[in-house]
Design a protein around this motif. Structure first.
Motif, PDB file in Angstrom:
ATOM      1  N   UNK A  65       0.853  -1.193   0.000  1.00 49.64           N
ATOM      2  CA  UNK A  65       0.000   0.000   0.000  1.00 49.64           C
ATOM      3  C   UNK A  65       0.887   1.241   0.000  1.00 49.64           C
ATOM      4  N   UNK A  66       0.580   2.220  -0.864  1.00 47.19           N
ATOM      5  CA  UNK A  66       1.385   3.441  -0.876  1.00 47.19           C
ATOM      6  C   UNK A  66       0.506   4.676  -1.033  1.00 47.19           C
ATOM      7  N   UNK A  67       1.079   5.819  -0.750  1.00 46.37           N
ATOM      8  CA  UNK A  67       0.386   7.103  -0.925  1.00 46.37           C
ATOM      9  C   UNK A  67       0.953   7.849  -2.129  1.00 46.37           C
ATOM     10  N   UNK A  68       1.325   7.109  -3.167  1.00 51.33           N
ATOM     11  CA  UNK A  68       1.863   7.716  -4.377  1.00 51.33           C
ATOM     12  C   UNK A  68       0.788   8.372  -5.221  1.00 51.33           C
ATOM     13  N   UNK A  69       1.136   8.729  -6.442  1.00 51.02           N
ATOM     14  CA  UNK A  69       0.235   9.524  -7.282  1.00 51.02           C
ATOM     15  C   UNK A  69      -0.937   8.719  -7.817  1.00 51.02           C
ATOM     16  N   UNK A  70      -0.905   7.372  -7.680  1.00 55.07           N
ATOM     17  CA  UNK A  70      -2.021   6.559  -8.131  1.00 55.07           C
ATOM     18  C   UNK A  70      -2.077   6.427  -9.640  1.00 55.07           C
ATOM     19  N   UNK A  71      -3.110   5.721 -10.107  1.00 58.58           N
ATOM     20  CA  UNK A  71      -3.289   5.492 -11.552  1.00 58.58           C
ATOM     21  C   UNK A  71      -4.727   5.747 -11.956  1.00 58.58           C
ATOM     22  N   UNK A  72      -4.884   6.384 -13.103  1.00 62.54           N
ATOM     23  CA  UNK A  72      -6.211   6.576 -13.687  1.00 62.54           C
ATOM     24  C   UNK A  72      -6.586   5.344 -14.501  1.00 62.54           C
ATOM     25  N   UNK A  77      -5.012   1.001 -18.312  1.00 65.11           N
ATOM     26  CA  UNK A  77      -5.255   0.378 -19.616  1.00 65.11           C
ATOM     27  C   UNK A  77      -4.041   0.471 -20.537  1.00 65.11           C
ATOM     28  N   UNK A  78      -3.438   1.630 -20.611  1.00 62.83           N
ATOM     29  CA  UNK A  78      -2.389   1.867 -21.607  1.00 62.83           C
ATOM     30  C   UNK A  78      -0.968   1.763 -21.067  1.00 62.83           C
ATOM     31  N   UNK A  79      -0.837   1.618 -19.751  1.00 55.89           N
ATOM     32  CA  UNK A  79       0.510   1.513 -19.182  1.00 55.89           C
ATOM     33  C   UNK A  79       0.663   0.220 -18.375  1.00 55.89           C
ATOM     34  N   UNK A  80      -0.142   0.087 -17.311  1.00 56.43           N
ATOM     35  CA  UNK A  80       0.045  -1.082 -16.453  1.00 56.43           C
ATOM     36  C   UNK A  80      -0.218  -2.382 -17.209  1.00 56.43           C
ATOM     37  N   UNK A  81      -1.207  -2.390 -18.077  1.00 60.10           N
ATOM     38  CA  UNK A  81      -1.564  -3.614 -18.802  1.00 60.10           C
ATOM     39  C   UNK A  81      -0.766  -3.802 -20.084  1.00 60.10           C
ATOM     40  N   UNK A  82       0.191  -2.953 -20.343  1.00 66.16           N
ATOM     41  CA  UNK A  82       1.005  -3.097 -21.553  1.00 66.16           C
ATOM     42  C   UNK A  82       2.348  -3.714 -21.176  1.00 66.16           C
ATOM     43  N   UNK A  83       2.582  -4.919 -21.661  1.00 64.86           N
ATOM     44  CA  UNK A  83       3.807  -5.662 -21.348  1.00 64.86           C
ATOM     45  C   UNK A  83       5.039  -4.877 -21.793  1.00 64.86           C
ATOM     46  N   UNK A 131      -5.822  -4.572  -7.812  1.00 63.39           N
ATOM     47  CA  UNK A 131      -5.275  -3.227  -7.648  1.00 63.39           C
ATOM     48  C   UNK A 131      -6.422  -2.260  -7.398  1.00 63.39           C
ATOM     49  N   UNK A 132      -6.323  -1.494  -6.310  1.00 63.14           N
ATOM     50  CA  UNK A 132      -7.266  -0.407  -6.033  1.00 63.14           C
ATOM     51  C   UNK A 132      -6.447   0.876  -6.043  1.00 63.14           C
ATOM     52  N   UNK A 180      -3.553   7.190  -3.984  1.00 64.38           N
ATOM     53  CA  UNK A 180      -2.976   5.974  -3.403  1.00 64.38           C
ATOM     54  C   UNK A 180      -3.051   4.819  -4.399  1.00 64.38           C
ATOM     55  N   UNK A 181      -2.334   3.760  -4.064  1.00 63.14           N
ATOM     56  CA  UNK A 181      -2.447   2.473  -4.764  1.00 63.14           C
ATOM     57  C   UNK A 181      -2.370   1.370  -3.727  1.00 63.14           C
ATOM     58  N   UNK A 182      -3.319   0.453  -3.780  1.00 66.14           N
ATOM     59  CA  UNK A 182      -3.346  -0.712  -2.895  1.00 66.14           C
ATOM     60  C   UNK A 182      -3.229  -1.961  -3.769  1.00 66.14           C
ATOM     61  N   UNK A 183      -2.197  -2.726  -3.572  1.00 65.43           N
ATOM     62  CA  UNK A 183      -2.031  -3.995  -4.294  1.00 65.43           C
ATOM     63  C   UNK A 183      -2.324  -5.126  -3.318  1.00 65.43           C
ATOM     64  N   UNK A 184      -3.331  -5.924  -3.659  1.00 63.62           N
ATOM     65  CA  UNK A 184      -3.714  -7.067  -2.829  1.00 63.62           C
ATOM     66  C   UNK A 184      -3.362  -8.348  -3.580  1.00 63.62           C
ATOM     67  N   UNK A 185      -2.537  -9.193  -2.974  1.00 63.13           N
ATOM     68  CA  UNK A 185      -2.117 -10.451  -3.590  1.00 63.13           C
ATOM     69  C   UNK A 185      -2.715 -11.596  -2.782  1.00 63.13           C
ATOM     70  N   UNK A 186      -3.495 -12.457  -3.446  1.00 66.55           N
ATOM     71  CA  UNK A 186      -4.145 -13.573  -2.761  1.00 66.55           C
ATOM     72  C   UNK A 186      -3.830 -14.878  -3.482  1.00 66.55           C
ATOM     73  N   UNK A 187      -4.381 -15.988  -2.941  1.00 69.00           N
ATOM     74  CA  UNK A 187      -4.039 -17.328  -3.440  1.00 69.00           C
ATOM     75  C   UNK A 187      -2.515 -17.470  -3.465  1.00 69.00           C
ATOM     76  N   UNK A 188      -1.911 -17.278  -2.303  1.00 69.68           N
ATOM     77  CA  UNK A 188      -0.449 -17.215  -2.189  1.00 69.68           C
ATOM     78  C   UNK A 188       0.196 -18.526  -2.629  1.00 69.68           C
TER      79      UNK A 188
END
Length: 746
Positions: A65-72, A77-83, A131-132, A180-188
Motif C-alpha cells: 500500500x502506498x500514498x503515491x500519485x495513483x493510476x487513472x 489500460x495503456x501503461x500497467x496492462x502493456x507488457x 489493484x485499487x 494511493x495504490x493498494x495492491x492485494x495479492x491472494x491465493x499465495x
C-alpha cells in the motif's frame, strides 16, 4: 505477417524470471517509490481461525500500500496492462504526468524501474492480484483484478486475448488520502514462516540505503498492519529503521569517495579517510573516466575494529558478518545480491588467502556504494537477483574501488597495526617509494599517486606506537610501574596478541604454500631431467612397448585366474562377475591398442574426435596395425568403400580399433581364412568365412558372457555392441551365402 505473443510470456517475465520472494516484494515497493510515494506499507494479513488471533498466512493475503500519485483508468489500460511498457525510461516520468502531479516532485527523485516488467513479480507471490488506485484529481477508485493462472490455461491463446476484470467504485479504500495504490495479492504460492516474515523486515531494512539518514520514503512492515476499508494509525514500531550510521560513527576506520560534478562544472573525485572520528587525509583530482557519465557515485567503507564489531553486535542485535558487507545501491535502492552475507562482489575473500595479515576480507568490512544513474548506464539483470550486467561501467567501478578504496584502507590498517611499510609489488604501487623513508612520508606519497592532490593530511599520525617492539616496551614499563594503567596494559596486550595470532596464521598459510610449491618444483625438475637426458624416439618407444606389454600380460594372467573360478560362481552373481571381467579385459585390450596407436601412428589420442573410420581400418588391416596371434594364421584382409567421406565419425581411436580387433580375432578364432570390411554410405559390413552362427543363437551372441568357444569369455562382441550403442549405431549378425556377416547401421 507479424509476431504473435503467447499468453505464456506472462510466466517468462513473471514467476519464472523472479523466483526470489523477497525480490518480488522489493519490485513492488520500488514501483511505489517511482510513483513518488512517501509511505509504503507491506502487510501480511492472516486468516482469523487461530485461537491466538494471529491466524495462518496459508489462506491470507499480502498488501503493498502506498500514498503515491495513483493510476487513472487510462494509466491502467495503456501503461500497467502493456507488457514491457515503462514511462520511467531515462529516469523520469512523462512530462504530462509530471505536470499533472507536480506537487509530488520529491527531492529530484531518480526513478529506479525501466523495464516495464516489475509488476509481473506479483505472479511469484500469488495467483490473483487486485489493484485499487485513485489519483488526486478524481473522486473514484479504479479496481483491476488479474488471475495470473488464466494465462497458463492454453498457451495457444494470445497474451492480449486473456481478459482481466475492471470496475469503478465511489467508495474509497483510503478516504483520508488524496491519491494511493493498494495492491492485494491472494491465493499465495508460498508458505510464509515466522522466520521468513522476519527476513522480509531485515531485507527491507537494507532495501533503502541504511548508512545515510533519509526521510525520503518510510517503509512499514508487519502482520495485519493494514486492514482494507478501515481507518488506522500506523504503529511506529513497524517502521523499518536503521541506525547503522550512528553505530559506526567514531568506532570504525572509514574511507569515503565521491565522483560528482563540482560547482565549476568539472568532475572531481574526492577521497577521505577517518580513523575513529579523526581525519587522516583528504585527496582530490579531476576525473575524466567513464564513471563521470553517471550522475553521481558515493562510496563509504568501514574497517571494523574489535570495539566497532562489539558495539555493532550489541546495538544492532546481529553480528556484522551476518548483517552483510559492501552493499550497492542504484538510485537509492539495493541491488541484489551485493552486500549480502555470503556474496563477495570484488573477490576480496579469495584475495585474503594470498596475504592474511596484509589484505582485508568481507567479514572485516561494511559499507556501501551508492550510484545515482538516471541514464541507466549500470544495467541490472532482468532477474533482479544477479546484480549488474558486467559492462564497462561495472568493470571501471571495480578497478576504482580496488585502487583507491580497498588498497589504501589496507595500507593504513597495516601501518597502524605494524608501524611499517612492506614493499609488495605492483598491487600497492610502491615501486617508486624509497622504503627507507619515514613511514608517514611514504604513506603520504602513496595516497597522492595517480595525480591526486593532498588537500589535508594529519601530521600527528604516529605509526611507530604499534610496532611489536614498542608495545613490548610499554608492557614492560607498565609491569614495572607500581601503579600501572590497567586499561592501557590490557589494550597493549590484546594488540600484541592479535599481531602474534596474525603472524602465526600467515606463516602457517605461507608454509603450506611453500610445501606445495616445493613438491611441484621437484616434479617439474624430474620431468625436465628425463627430457634432457636425450631419450631419443627409439629408446622412449622401447620403454613404452616394454612396460605396456608387461602390464597387459599381467592383466591377461589375472583374467585367466578369474576365468578358472568362473564355474564356481553362483548363477545369481555371474552377471556381476562377468561385468568385472569385461572391465579388466577391456583395459588390457585398450592398453595394447593404445601402445600400437601411439608408436605406429600420428593420430591425436588425447580425446574423442571426428575420425575417419575407413582410414583407421585401412591402417589396422594393411599398414601395420594388425597383429597375428598364431603363426599359422594366414588370413587375407580386404577393405572397400563406396564413399570414404561418409565415415567421419565422432568417436575415439582406441574404441574403434578395439572394435576392429574384436571382429578380426573373432573371425580368426572361428576358422576364417579371410575377412572383408566394406564401407557403404549408411552401413559397414564385416564379412568372413568363419564358422556359421547357429541360427538359434544369432540374437544372443552380443550378450555379455555368451561364447561358443570352450574357454571363451563372451566379452568381445558385448564390448562391440556397447561401443556402437554409445555413438547411436546398431549392429546385427546373420549367415548369408555361407558367410558370416556383421552389419553396422549408422
Amino acid at each position: 505477417m507479424k509476431f504473435k505473443t503467447s499468453s505464456g510470456i506472462k510466466s517468462i517475465v513473471g514467476k519464472d524470471l523472479i523466483t526470489d520472494r523477497y525480490v518480488a516484494i522489493f519490485e513492488l515497493v520500488k514501483n511505489s517509490y517511482d510513483a513518488r510515494a512517501t509511505e509504503v506499507i507491506v502487510s501480511f494479513n492472516t486468516s482469523n481461525d487461530s485461537a491466538e488471533g494471529i491466524g495462518s498466512l496459508d489462506d491470507g493475503k499480502i498488501y503493498i500500500v502506498d500514498n503515491g500519485v495513483g493510476m487513472s483508468k487510462d494509466d491502467l489500460d495503456n501503461k500497467w496492462l502493456r507488457l514491457a511498457y515503462s514511462d520511467k525510461q531515462e529516469g523520469s516520468l512523462e512530462e504530462e504526468d509530471a505536470d499533472k502531479n507536480s506537487f509530488r516532485e520529491i527531492k529530484n527523485r531518480v526513478l529506479v524501474g525501466s523495464k516495464g516488467i516489475g509488476r509481473f513479480s506479483s505472479d511469484s507471490l500469488g495467483s490473483v492480484i487486485t489493484i485499487r488506485t485513485k489519483v488526486n484529481y478524481e473522486n473514484i477508485e479504479h479496481q483491476l483484478t488479474v488471475n495470473w493462472d488464466d494465462f497458463d490455461r492454453d498457451l495457444k491463446t494470445l497474451f492480449e486475448d486473456v481478459s482481466v476484470e475492471y470496475k469503478e467504485s465511489s467508495q474509497l479504500s483510503r478516504s483520508n488520502i488524496d491519491s494511493y495504490t493498494i495492491i492485494e495479492i491472494s491465493n499465495l504460492r508460498n508458505t510464509w514462516t515466522e522466520e521468513q516474515l522476519d527476513g522480509v523486515t531485515e531485507k527491507l531494512r537494507r532495501l533503502k540505503n541504511p548508512f545515510i539518514e533519509d526521510d525520503d520514503l518510510d517503509i512499514y512492515c508487519g502482520v495485519n498492519i493494514f486492514i482494507l476499508n478501515q481507518k488506522y494509525n500506523l504503529n511506529k514500531s513497524n517502521l523499518i529503521y536503521s541506525n547503522i550510521a550512528n553505530v559506526l560513527k567514531e568506532k570504525s576506520i572509514n574511507i569515503t569517495a565521491s565522483i560528482n560534478r563540482s560547482n565549476e562544472g568539472e568532475y572531481k573525485t574526492t577521497i577521505a579517510l577517518h580513523d575513529r572520528g579523526n581525519l587522516v587525509y583528504i585527496v582530490e583530482k579531476s576525473d575524466d573516466s567513464i564513471l563521470t557519465h553517471v550522475d553521481e557515485i558515493e562510496i563509504s567503507v568501514n574497517y571494523l575494529t574489535t570495539s566497532a564489531k562489539s558495539t555493532f553486535t550489541r546495538r544492532m542485535g546481529i553480528q556484522p558478518v551476518n548483517y552483510g558487507n559492501i552493499f550497492v545501491y542504484r538510485n537509492g535502492f539495493h541491488v541484489s545480491p551485493y552486500g549480502e552475507e555470503h556474496y563477495d562482489i570484488f573477490g576480496l575473500n579469495l584475495r585474503k588467502t594470498q596475504g592474511y595479515s596484509r589484505y582485508l576480507a568481507t567479514r572485516e568490512l561494511i559499507g556501501f556504494i551508492s550510484i545515482k544513474d538516471s541514464k541507466n548506464l549500470f544495467k541490472e539483470t532482468s532477474s533482479r537477483s544477479n546484480g549488474f550486467i558486467e559492462n564497462g561501467y561495472f568493470k571501471t567501478l571495480e578497478e576504482f574501488y580496488m585502487d583507491f578504496i580497498q588498497r589504501p584502507l589496507e595500507r593504513y590498517v597495516q601501518l597502524i597495526n605494524w608501524g611499517e611499510i612492506k614493499k609488495s609489488g605492483k598491487e600497492v604501487h610502491l615501486e617508486d617509494v624509497d622504503i627507507k623513508e619515514n613511514e608517514k612520508n611514504n604513506f603520504k606519497k602513496y595516497i597522492s599517486r595517480d595525480n591526486f592532490k593532498v588537500l589535508s593530511f594529519n601530521s600527528e599520525l604516529d605509526f611507530e606506537k604499534n610496532k611489536p617492539e614498542k608495545i613490548i616496551e610499554r608492557i614492560s614499563e607498565s609491569i614495572n610501574n607500581p601503579k600501572p594503567d590497567k586499561n592501557k596494559l590490557d589494550d597493549d596486550t590484546k594488540t600484541l596478541s592479535k599481531q602474534i595470532r596474525d603472524l602465526k596464521k600467515e606463516n602457517t598459510e605461507t608454509g603450506k604454500k611453500a610445501v606445495k610449491t616445493e613438491r611441484k618444483a621437484d616434479l617439474l625438475e624430474a620431468q625436465n631431467k628425463n627430457l634432457v637426458e636425450k631419450r631419443d624416439g627409439v629408446s622412449y618407444g622401447e620403454q613404452i612397448t616394454h612396460h605396456f606389454t608387461i602390464l597387459a600380460e599381467n592383466l591377461d594372467y589375472a583374467l585367466d585366474d578369474l576365468l578358472d573360478i568362473k564355474k564356481n560362481i553362483e548363477e545369481s552373481d555371474k552377471e556381476k562377475f562377468l561385468s568385472a571381467i569385461e572391465g579388466i579385459r577391456s583395459t588390457k585390450l585398450e592398453m595394447e591398442v593404445f601402445r600400437y596407436l601411439l608408436l605406429g601412428t600420428n593420430f591425436d589420442l588425447k580425446a574423442p574426435d571426428i575420425i575417419n573410420w575407413y582410414e583407421i581400418t585401412d591402417w589396422y588391416l594393411n599398414k601395420g596395425g594388425r597383429r597375428t596371434y598364431y603363426d599359422n594364421f594366414k588370413s587375407s584382409c580386404n577393405i572397400m568403400a563406396d564413399d570414404k567421406s561418409e565415415w567421419l565419425i565422432d568417436s575415439s581411436h582406441t574404441d574403434l580399433v578395439m572394435m576392429i580387433e574384436n571382429f578380426y580375432r573373432n573371425a580368426f578364432e572361428h576358422g576364417a581364412s579371410f575377412i572383408d570390411f566394406t564401407y557403404y554410405k549408411n552401413r559397414l559390413e564385416i564379412t568372413s568365412d568363419s564358422e556359421l552362427i547357429d541360427e538359434s543363437l544369432v540374437e544372443t551372441i552380443f550378450e555379455l558372457g555368451f561364447s561358443t568357444k570352450k574357454n571363451g569369455t563372451g566379452i568381445g562382441l558385448s564390448q562391440v555392441k556397447s561401443f556402437l550403442l554409445d555413438i547411436d549405431f546398431q549392429v546385427t549378425a546373420e549367415n548369408t551365402n555361407k558367410l558370416v556377416c556383421f552389419t553396422i547401421l549408422k
